[in-house]
Design a protein around this motif. Structure first.
Motif, short mmCIF file in Angstrom:
data_model
loop_
_atom_site.label_atom_id
_atom_site.label_comp_id
_atom_site.label_asym_id
_atom_site.label_seq_id
_atom_site.Cartn_x
_atom_site.Cartn_y
_atom_site.Cartn_z
N PRO A 43 0.82 -1.22 0.00
CA PRO A 43 0.00 0.00 0.00
C PRO A 43 0.85 1.27 0.00
CG PRO A 43 -0.13 -1.11 2.12
CD PRO A 43 0.64 -2.01 1.21
N PRO A 45 1.36 5.10 1.21
CA PRO A 45 0.93 5.94 2.34
C PRO A 45 0.58 7.37 1.93
CG PRO A 45 3.30 5.71 2.36
CD PRO A 45 2.80 4.86 1.22
N SER A 74 -3.98 9.54 8.69
CA SER A 74 -3.09 8.75 7.82
C SER A 74 -3.88 7.68 7.11
CB SER A 74 -1.98 8.09 8.65
OG SER A 74 -1.17 9.07 9.23
N ASN A 76 -3.57 4.38 3.95
CA ASN A 76 -2.81 3.54 3.02
C ASN A 76 -3.68 3.33 1.79
OD1 ASN A 76 -0.46 3.14 4.44
ND2 ASN A 76 -1.14 1.25 5.39
N TYR A 78 -4.82 1.52 -1.57
CA TYR A 78 -4.78 0.18 -2.13
C TYR A 78 -5.08 0.17 -3.63
CZ TYR A 78 -4.04 -1.59 2.46
OH TYR A 78 -3.48 -1.85 3.68
N ALA A 91 -8.86 3.09 0.32
CA ALA A 91 -7.79 3.18 1.30
C ALA A 91 -8.23 2.64 2.65
CB ALA A 91 -7.36 4.64 1.44
N THR A 94 -5.24 4.60 8.84
CA THR A 94 -4.23 4.01 9.72
C THR A 94 -4.01 4.83 10.98
OG1 THR A 94 -2.46 5.07 8.46
CG2 THR A 94 -3.07 2.81 7.82
N TRP A 112 -0.70 12.09 -1.28
CA TRP A 112 0.01 10.80 -1.27
C TRP A 112 1.50 11.08 -1.26
CZ3 TRP A 112 -2.98 7.24 0.34
CH2 TRP A 112 -4.34 7.28 0.02
#
Length: 113
Positions: A43, A45, A74, A76, A78, A91, A94, A112
């Motif tokens: 992924p 971040p 935050s 990630n 995908y 996403a 996180t 990103w």
């Protein structure tokens, strides 16, 4: 369920009885992504550049919200969906109140790395 809300079914065993859990009909995960644009194993971040922002069940402002994400949350990445109505990112949060929740975020709200 693991990385996607679009899991067809899961089985839960509780006190010897098996229950089948299925996602709602509106649950859309990586199946809505543009082909060839996936970071499932690695992924990418990023973080929200504004807030609050809806984390949605599918890549549309008409879809249900899973909750509001605060500025700086935050994420990630995908995969993403590109269409005439705008770009959407699938996403996982996180950080913050919805940590470990997967969903769709409108791309212009995310920076990103």
């Amino acid at each position: 369920m693991t990385q996607t809300a679009a899991v067809s079914a899961a089985t839960l065993t509780l006190a010897g009885a098996a229950f089948v859990l299925a996602p709602s009909a509106s649950a859309v995960g990586t199946s809505a992504c543009n082909s060839g644009q996936s970071f499932i194993h690695s992924p990418f971040p990023g973080h929200l550049n504004t807030g609050p922002v809806n984390l949605r069940t599918s890549p549309s402002t008409g879809s249900s919200s899973k909750g509001l994400l605060a500025k700086g949350t935050s994420l990630n990445l995908y995969c993403w969906k590109v269409d005439r109505k705008g770009d959407w990112d699938y996403a996982k949060a996180t950080s913050g109140a919805h940590k470990n929740t997967y969903g769709w975020v409108y791309d212009k709200y995310v920076d990103w790395k």
